[in-house]
Design a protein around this motif. Structure first.
Motif, short mmCIF file in Angstrom:
data_model
loop_
_atom_site.label_atom_id
_atom_site.label_comp_id
_atom_site.label_asym_id
_atom_site.label_seq_id
_atom_site.Cartn_x
_atom_site.Cartn_y
_atom_site.Cartn_z
N PRO A 60 0.83 -1.21 0.00
CA PRO A 60 0.00 0.00 0.00
C PRO A 60 0.86 1.26 0.00
CG PRO A 60 0.06 -0.95 2.20
CD PRO A 60 0.87 -1.86 1.33
N TYR A 61 0.44 2.25 -0.78
CA TYR A 61 1.19 3.50 -0.87
C TYR A 61 0.20 4.67 -0.88
CZ TYR A 61 5.00 6.64 -2.21
OH TYR A 61 5.96 7.64 -2.23
N PRO A 62 -0.26 5.11 0.31
CA PRO A 62 -1.21 6.24 0.35
C PRO A 62 -0.51 7.56 0.07
CG PRO A 62 -0.64 5.52 2.58
CD PRO A 62 0.03 4.55 1.64
N ILE A 63 -1.21 8.45 -0.63
CA ILE A 63 -0.69 9.78 -0.95
C ILE A 63 -1.66 10.83 -0.42
CG2 ILE A 63 -0.25 11.43 -2.82
CD1 ILE A 63 0.93 9.22 -4.45
N SER A 64 -1.14 11.80 0.31
CA SER A 64 -1.96 12.91 0.78
C SER A 64 -2.22 13.87 -0.37
CB SER A 64 -1.22 13.64 1.92
OG SER A 64 -1.98 14.73 2.37
N SER A 65 -3.49 14.23 -0.55
CA SER A 65 -3.84 15.08 -1.69
C SER A 65 -5.00 15.98 -1.32
CB SER A 65 -4.22 14.22 -2.90
OG SER A 65 -5.40 13.49 -2.62
N LEU A 66 -5.11 17.09 -2.04
CA LEU A 66 -6.27 17.96 -1.89
C LEU A 66 -7.43 17.44 -2.74
CD1 LEU A 66 -4.64 21.51 -2.06
CD2 LEU A 66 -5.26 20.19 -0.04
N SER A 67 -7.11 16.97 -3.94
CA SER A 67 -8.12 16.42 -4.84
C SER A 67 -7.47 15.29 -5.63
CB SER A 67 -8.63 17.51 -5.79
OG SER A 67 -9.66 17.01 -6.61
N TRP A 68 -8.16 14.16 -5.76
CA TRP A 68 -7.59 12.97 -6.38
C TRP A 68 -8.09 12.78 -7.81
CZ3 TRP A 68 -3.45 10.43 -5.23
CH2 TRP A 68 -3.25 9.10 -5.63
N TRP A 69 -9.31 13.25 -8.09
CA TRP A 69 -9.93 13.06 -9.40
C TRP A 69 -9.70 14.30 -10.27
CZ3 TRP A 69 -15.43 10.50 -8.63
CH2 TRP A 69 -15.26 9.26 -8.00
N TRP A 70 -10.08 14.16 -11.56
CA TRP A 70 -10.07 15.32 -12.45
C TRP A 70 -10.76 16.50 -11.76
CZ3 TRP A 70 -7.73 15.11 -17.26
CH2 TRP A 70 -7.53 13.85 -17.86
N PRO A 71 -10.32 17.73 -11.99
CA PRO A 71 -10.94 18.87 -11.32
C PRO A 71 -12.43 19.03 -11.62
CG PRO A 71 -8.84 19.52 -12.29
CD PRO A 71 -9.13 18.13 -12.79
N ASP A 72 -12.88 18.59 -12.82
CA ASP A 72 -14.30 18.75 -13.16
C ASP A 72 -15.11 17.47 -12.94
OD1 ASP A 72 -12.72 17.66 -15.17
OD2 ASP A 72 -13.86 18.50 -16.82
N ALA A 73 -14.52 16.51 -12.26
CA ALA A 73 -15.25 15.27 -11.94
C ALA A 73 -16.27 15.55 -10.84
CB ALA A 73 -14.27 14.19 -11.48
N ASN A 75 -18.14 15.62 -7.37
CA ASN A 75 -17.68 15.60 -5.97
C ASN A 75 -16.23 16.06 -5.80
OD1 ASN A 75 -20.19 14.53 -5.07
ND2 ASN A 75 -19.53 12.50 -5.71
N SER A 76 -15.61 16.62 -6.86
CA SER A 76 -14.27 17.16 -6.69
C SER A 76 -14.34 18.41 -5.82
CB SER A 76 -13.65 17.51 -8.05
OG SER A 76 -13.31 16.33 -8.75
N LYS A 77 -13.29 18.62 -5.05
CA LYS A 77 -13.28 19.75 -4.12
C LYS A 77 -12.97 21.04 -4.86
CE LYS A 77 -11.91 16.65 -0.41
NZ LYS A 77 -10.84 16.24 0.50
N ASN A 78 -13.57 22.11 -4.39
CA ASN A 78 -13.49 23.38 -5.10
C ASN A 78 -12.34 24.23 -4.55
OD1 ASN A 78 -14.14 25.55 -6.74
ND2 ASN A 78 -15.62 26.38 -5.28
N TYR A 79 -11.16 24.06 -5.14
CA TYR A 79 -10.01 24.86 -4.78
C TYR A 79 -9.62 25.76 -5.96
CZ TYR A 79 -9.52 21.35 -1.11
OH TYR A 79 -9.75 20.53 -0.04
N GLN A 81 -7.53 27.15 -8.99
CA GLN A 81 -6.87 26.35 -10.03
C GLN A 81 -5.37 26.24 -9.82
OE1 GLN A 81 -8.10 24.53 -12.67
NE2 GLN A 81 -10.05 24.85 -11.65
N ASP A 82 -4.72 27.33 -9.36
CA ASP A 82 -3.28 27.25 -9.20
C ASP A 82 -2.89 26.31 -8.07
OD1 ASP A 82 -4.32 28.97 -7.34
OD2 ASP A 82 -3.11 30.71 -7.90
N ILE A 83 -3.72 26.27 -7.01
CA ILE A 83 -3.45 25.34 -5.91
C ILE A 83 -3.66 23.90 -6.38
CG2 ILE A 83 -4.27 24.57 -3.66
CD1 ILE A 83 -4.73 27.42 -2.90
N LEU A 84 -4.75 23.66 -7.13
CA LEU A 84 -4.98 22.31 -7.65
C LEU A 84 -3.85 21.86 -8.56
CD1 LEU A 84 -8.79 22.05 -8.55
CD2 LEU A 84 -7.52 20.74 -6.86
N ALA A 85 -3.41 22.76 -9.45
CA ALA A 85 -2.33 22.41 -10.37
C ALA A 85 -1.08 22.03 -9.60
CB ALA A 85 -2.04 23.58 -11.31
N ALA A 86 -0.78 22.78 -8.55
CA ALA A 86 0.40 22.48 -7.74
C ALA A 86 0.25 21.12 -7.05
CB ALA A 86 0.61 23.58 -6.70
N ASP A 87 -0.96 20.85 -6.53
CA ASP A 87 -1.19 19.57 -5.84
C ASP A 87 -1.07 18.39 -6.80
OD1 ASP A 87 -2.06 18.13 -3.39
OD2 ASP A 87 -3.78 17.62 -4.64
#
Length: 559
Positions: A60-73, A75-79, A81-87
């Motif tokens: 198992p290799y868990p990764i901490s993330s703000l959003s895991w799916w495509w930004p427009d998927a 239930n994606s979290k609303n951050y 764009q520059d923060i999402l791109a960085a994440d």
């Protein structure tokens, strides 16, 4: 072969994950070395998920993330764009390093909703397979426009057999890349409870897409005092409230919510009827499980249900949205349960012979050895993908500042009456105040953040803010962070020191995780209270209670 999976959620509450775990288990049993990347999360099955991976020899290799799916998927979290791109860049970097250090030869993305594994594989020039469980319309229509990119980033794409595979054939320019597979779920042998009476049961998370309110409305139409309706599974809070409101408004009784259960079929009985009302599925495993358990089942005619029926030819079908037809199907089974139970047992026997992990996974297993790597156009841009951004983000990416506005006796807050100060990750500021200033507004950079503040002589100010406040901590979960200081007496200057955590920083994530746990405990208590109130209403409105109350009143009058 060394294989890396990119998983959808890191939980055990959806079909893609359940079938993915079984596929990984089968691949390890065939001698492959499997690592699984998934997002860290707060779901109640997270620890069990990690434990199951270890049990089947998957790393198992868990990764901490703000959003895991495509930004427009969905239930994606609303951050921002520059923060999402960085994440996302950070995620790609982690996956690329993993591919390199473990000498991964194949990356498999186990949902169309994740894409970082595909980009990492292209950058490291290793093969990539995409498993698609979702239709390109309805809830997941957002990805239809991404199919050309999905083709380019894949050496092979596997769509769930049946309606989904046929639908995607119309979208792919190179159908030679498109293959089908059957999701597999391993069902532990469960002895169903001995039933006293026939009940309607629905297994799965309560959500808009699962459409369980349709079943509640049908139950209302049936008007049977003896029939029970049982929901086994967690829920989306907003949708559960919608169901609760309907139950209260119509004073319905005999409806029970058991919540998420590790082994839901232990709560089913040999006299139950399963009803699945989803508006859209790909290949719902819970429907398969009902067949393997020989429980009579009623399904809506959505494409995923029909794909399962195409394979197993089991269950009764009603037109989605037609409550009258669903009511009729329920009445038919109730009136001749023995007949429908025998049909379910015959379907169970056929399914047990045909539904094996070997048969379901054969196309994927063959492709692992037969399909070669193909050059991806994006590979030449690999130098742009996967930068290690943590320190860079912390110090350089955002131009952080504090804008200080002054409200005076003769004028309100104004751009013309303000000063701008530099905002560091840690520091102090001081500025003079004239005697006519009524209040001071501090606007921070438009980024969700936490501010740990130490205001000199803080008792001399009334503090107003749009943050959630925890002692000296101000949690700004919006993109317009403000703090208003109203002096209680005349002051000459303001001095304060601070520590500033932008949303992407680990410090903020730790505080927010603690806040999340508190909110989750509160919400669970609210749900338990509502359930107790509902059970109380059910008891006092029952015929037995009313009769007992009348008898007590008679005895009181005669005593």
């Amino acid at each position: 072969m060394k294989i890396l999976f990119i998983s959808p959620t890191g939980t055990l509450d959806n079909g893609a994950e359940l079938s993915g775990v079984q596929l990984m288990s089968y691949l390890t049993s065939c001698g492959h070395n499997v690592t699984n990347v998934f997002p860290t999360n707060h779901h109640e099955t997270f620890q069990k998920y990690s434990h199951e991976l270890s049990e089947i020899q998957v790393d198992p290799y868990p990764i901490s993330s703000l959003s895991w799916w495509w930004p427009d998927a969905p239930n994606s979290k609303n951050y921002e764009q520059d923060i999402l791109a960085a994440d996302f860049q950070s995620q790609i970097n982690d996956i690329r390093q993993l591919i390199s250090s473990k000498e991964i030869e194949l990356v498999i993305s186990n949902t169309v909703n994740v894409f970082t594994g595909a980009l990492a594989a292209a950058s490291e020039e290793v093969r990539h397979f995409w498993l698609i469980h979702e239709f390109p319309f309805g809830e997941f229509e957002y990805y239809a426009s991404k199919i050309p990119l999905i083709e380019q980033l894949s050496d092979a794409v596997f769509a769930v057999q049946g309606e989904l595979y046929r639908e995607l054939e119309n979208h792919f320019s190179d159908t030679g890349k498109l293959h089908s597979f059957v999701p597999f779920t391993h069902l532990k042998k469960v002895d169903l409870q001995t039933g006293v009476a026939t009940r309607l049961i629905s297994i799965g998370k309560l959500s808009e897409r699962k459409n369980q309110l349709e079943l509640v409305k049908t139950f209302h139409q049936l008007e049977s005092d003896d029939l029970e309706l049982v929901f086994i599974g967690g829920w989306d809070e907003d949708y559960k409230k919608k169901i609760d409101n309907y139950i209260q408004e119509n004073q319905l009784t005999n409806i029970e919510f058991k919540g998420y259960q590790n082994e839901p079929w232990k709560f089913a009985s040999e006299k139950d009827i399963c009803v699945f009302t989803s508006s859209l599925e790909a290949f719902p495993l819970v429907y398969v499980e009902s067949i393997l358990n020989a429980v009579p089942v009623i399904i809506s005619d959505n494409p995923g249900h029909m794909s399962v029926k195409e394979v197993f030819d089991a269950g009764e079908v009603y037109p989605l949205g037609n409550i009258e037809q669903l009511e009729l199907k329920v009445k038919n089974i109730l009136s001749d349960y023995v007949f429908y139970k025998e049909k379910a047992k015959s379907a169970q026997e056929c399914a047990q012979n045909e539904y094996t992990v070997e048969k379901c996974s054969q196309t994927i297993l063959n492709s692992i050895t037969e399909i070669p790597y193909s050059q991806k156009p994006l590979t030449s841009l690999s130098f742009l993908l996967g930068l290690d951004l943590e320190e860079f983000l912390k110090n350089n990416l955002f131009e952080k500042s504090i804008r200080v506005y002054f409200e005076r006796e003769t004028s309100g807050f104004s751009e013309n009456d303000s000063i701008t100060l530099k905002l560091n990750n840690k520091g102090s500021i001081s500025f003079p105040i004239t005697s006519d200033v009524k209040s001071i507004r501090l606007d921070f950079s438009e980024i969700r953040s936490i501010l740990q503040l130490d205001l000199v002589d803080s008792d001399n100010y009334e503090i107003q803010t749009n943050a959630h406040r925890y002692k000296e901590m101000f949690v700004f979960d919006n993109i317009d962070p403000q703090l208003i200081l109203i002096p209680k007496e005349t002051i000459n200057s303001i001095s304060l020191s601070y520590i500033y955590y932008p949303f992407h920083s680990k410090g903020l994530q730790q505080v927010m995780e603690s806040h999340y746990d508190i909110r989750k405990s509160r919400d669970n208590l609210r749900s338990e209270l509502f359930e107790l109130e509902r059970q109380h209403q059910s008891v006092i409105q029952s015929k037995r209670w009313k009769i007992a109350t009348k008898l007590i009143n008679i005895f009181r009058r005669n005593s």
